[in-house]
Design an enzyme around this catalytic site. Structure first.
Site, short mmCIF file in Angstrom:
data_model
loop_
_atom_site.label_atom_id
_atom_site.label_comp_id
_atom_site.label_asym_id
_atom_site.label_seq_id
_atom_site.Cartn_x
_atom_site.Cartn_y
_atom_site.Cartn_z
NE ARG A 232 -4.31 -1.41 0.24
CZ ARG A 232 -4.49 -2.42 -0.61
NH1 ARG A 232 -3.59 -2.69 -1.53
NH2 ARG A 232 -5.58 -3.16 -0.57
CD GLU A 261 -3.35 3.19 -5.19
OE1 GLU A 261 -4.43 2.62 -5.40
OE2 GLU A 261 -2.31 2.59 -4.89
CG HIS A 279 -3.54 -0.68 -6.93
ND1 HIS A 279 -3.94 -0.08 -5.76
CD2 HIS A 279 -3.59 -2.01 -6.69
CE1 HIS A 279 -4.21 -1.02 -4.85
NE2 HIS A 279 -4.00 -2.20 -5.41
P1 NAP Z 1 -0.77 -11.39 4.94
O1 NAP Z 1 -0.69 -12.82 4.54
O2 NAP Z 1 -1.64 -10.98 6.07
O3 NAP Z 1 0.73 -10.89 5.21
C1 NAP Z 1 1.03 -9.67 5.79
C2 NAP Z 1 2.46 -9.71 6.28
O4 NAP Z 1 2.80 -8.42 6.78
C3 NAP Z 1 2.68 -10.73 7.40
O5 NAP Z 1 3.91 -11.37 7.18
C4 NAP Z 1 2.75 -9.85 8.65
O6 NAP Z 1 3.58 -10.48 9.62
C5 NAP Z 1 3.38 -8.59 8.08
N1 NAP Z 1 3.07 -7.39 8.86
C6 NAP Z 1 1.86 -6.89 9.19
N2 NAP Z 1 1.98 -5.79 9.93
C7 NAP Z 1 3.32 -5.58 10.08
C8 NAP Z 1 4.08 -4.61 10.75
N3 NAP Z 1 3.50 -3.61 11.44
N4 NAP Z 1 5.42 -4.70 10.70
C9 NAP Z 1 6.02 -5.71 10.03
N5 NAP Z 1 5.35 -6.65 9.35
C10 NAP Z 1 4.01 -6.60 9.39
O7 NAP Z 1 -1.24 -10.49 3.69
P2 NAP Z 1 -1.03 -10.77 2.12
O8 NAP Z 1 -2.14 -11.58 1.61
O9 NAP Z 1 0.36 -11.21 1.88
O10 NAP Z 1 -1.22 -9.26 1.58
C11 NAP Z 1 -0.43 -8.22 2.06
C12 NAP Z 1 -0.93 -6.86 1.59
O11 NAP Z 1 -0.58 -6.66 0.23
C13 NAP Z 1 -2.45 -6.66 1.60
O12 NAP Z 1 -2.92 -6.31 2.88
C14 NAP Z 1 -2.64 -5.54 0.59
O13 NAP Z 1 -2.60 -4.30 1.24
C15 NAP Z 1 -1.43 -5.67 -0.33
N6 NAP Z 1 -1.82 -6.10 -1.69
C16 NAP Z 1 -1.60 -5.27 -2.74
C17 NAP Z 1 -1.97 -5.69 -4.02
C18 NAP Z 1 -1.76 -4.81 -5.21
O14 NAP Z 1 -2.58 -4.87 -6.12
N7 NAP Z 1 -0.69 -4.03 -5.28
C19 NAP Z 1 -2.56 -6.93 -4.22
C20 NAP Z 1 -2.75 -7.75 -3.12
C21 NAP Z 1 -2.37 -7.33 -1.85
P3 NAP Z 1 3.40 -10.23 11.20
O15 NAP Z 1 1.93 -10.28 11.48
O16 NAP Z 1 4.19 -11.34 11.82
O17 NAP Z 1 4.01 -8.89 11.47
C1 8YV Z 2 -7.04 -4.98 -5.85
C2 8YV Z 2 -5.45 -5.20 -3.85
O1 8YV Z 2 -6.58 -4.16 -6.85
O2 8YV Z 2 -6.22 -7.27 -3.05
C3 8YV Z 2 -5.77 -6.17 -2.77
O3 8YV Z 2 -5.56 -5.82 -1.59
O4 8YV Z 2 -4.90 -4.17 -3.62
C4 8YV Z 2 -5.78 -5.52 -5.26
O5 8YV Z 2 -5.74 -6.88 -5.52
C5 8YV Z 2 -8.01 -4.17 -5.03
O6 8YV Z 2 -8.25 -4.64 -3.79
C6 8YV Z 2 -9.37 -4.10 -5.70
O7 8YV Z 2 -9.39 -3.28 -6.77
#
Ligand code: NAP
Ligand code: 8YV
Length: 322
Positions: A232, A261, A279
């Protein structure tokens, strides 16, 4: 005939979600997540919601019979989860089904940033290859680098798997070390940044992650340093990032996400050593369809069987226990 359960859909959502729900639910649409757009009498009949984006406390408060909010995306920072949890309302997200797509995009963005492939393609398309000769060699390479992953969750681990295939040494920072992984653990983000020359951020938007990638962390990454953010925009101090990129304090950055965004700071747009994507990390038809199906399947599971498939940890409710 019993009335259909009513599902509120504020704003836009992938059409596939609506196609999946239409026969079994009565869908109520409003332009955005604004309680003033829904009369009290109608609000009283809403039992579920499907949303892509924001769903705030005021709307939750306006819906006295609401049981479940199915959010599109794995990050659910747009939903006021504390307000939902306080009322026993389940919130669901779409974990796992997008891990591989997001990890693939991360590698693509990393390569674009380091090896400047978008600029190389522009060079060809502009006829410069013919006129001026070969595209300049890239000063940066992945060879010999060490990557640090900030957030070794579902997606972070899929990124690490791919980086292993590139022969890179891998380290990570999370709040607690992760069991069952052999990558080097750093108890602070600053220490991780000091130990690597690629930093990949894939943490959620929470109070604890706000602008944690700041001037100190970027300085620790060093002059060959590359920042990639696919989590994010909230996590990065964008003004500090523009400064360090301009001054050569780090070498380059690749960003898929931004603080506000779709507004991207002019200071970043004007820099040659930053690769920018709008994104799109999960944005393929196949992956967005899988996410849409999980939104719909969560609502079916809740109303048919009494428990959602993928509730977020803050709302571990079933229909019986709520
Ligand atoms: P997840 O499985 O919950 O993983 C989150 C990771 O972040 C865990 O390893 C957690 O470990 C760590 N974390 C959380 N808070 C933290 C902190 N304060 N300091 C250090 N580490 C921390 O989530 P995920 O499915 O991998 O997704 C992660 C994030 O990616 C989503 O929440 C979303 O915002 C983003 N995302 C972006 C896109 C995009 O389109 N660009 C797509 C999908 C997801 P600990 O709890 O041990 O700290
Ligand atoms: C999507 C994301 O773009 O899953 C997330 O957290 O950031 C992306 O996969 C968004 O959530 C929906 O448009």
């Amino acid at each position: 005939m019993a009335a259909k359960t009513r599902i509120l859909v504020p704003g836009t959502i992938r059409e596939r979600v609506l196609d999946r729900l239409r026969d079994d639910f009565d869908i109520v649409r409003i332009e955005r997540a604004d309680p003033s757009l829904l009369a009290r009498s109608e609000a009283a009949s809403i039992a579920g919601a499907a949303v892509s984006g924001s769903f705030g406390a005021a709307l939750i408060e306006h819906l006295p019979a609401l049981e479940v909010i199915a959010s599109f995306g794995v990050g659910y920072d747009g939903v006021d989860v504390a307000a939902a949890a306080a009322r026993g309302i389940a919130v669901t997200n779409t974990p796992d089904v997008l891990n591989d797509e997001v990890a693939d995009t991360t590698i693509g963005l990393l390569l674009n940033t380091v090896r400047r492939f978008p600029q190389a393609e522009a060079w060809l398309r502009e006829g410069r290859w013919k006129r001026e000769g070969a595209f300049p060699l890239t000063p940066l390479s992945l060879r010999g680098r060490r990557a640090g992953i900030y957030g070794l969750g579902r997606i972070g681990q899929a990124i690490a798997e791919r980086l292993k295939g590139f022969g890179l040494d891998i380290a990570y920072h999370t709040r607690r070390p992760r069991e069952g992984v052999s990558y080097a653990y750093y108890p602070s983000l600053l220490e991780l940044a000091g130990a690597v020359d690629i930093l990949i951020a894939i943490v959620p938007k929470t109070a604890d992650t706000h602008k944690t990638i700041d001037a100190d962390v970027l300085r620790a990454l060093g002059p060959d340093g590359v920042l990639i953010n696919v989590g994010r925009g909230w996590t990065v101090d964008e003004a500090a990032l523009a400064d360090v990129l301009r001054d050569g304090v780090i070498a380059a950055a690749g960003l898929d996400v931004f603080y506000d965004e779709p507004n991207v700071p002019e200071a970043l747009l004007g820099l040659p050593n930053v690769s920018l994507l709008p994104h799109v990390a999960s944005a393929s038809v196949v992956t967005r369809n899988a996410m849409a199906d999980l939104v719909a399947d969560n609502l079916f599971a809740w109303f048919d069987r009494g428990a959602a498939l993928t509730p977020v940890p803050e709302t571990p409710f079933t229909r019986k226990t709520r």
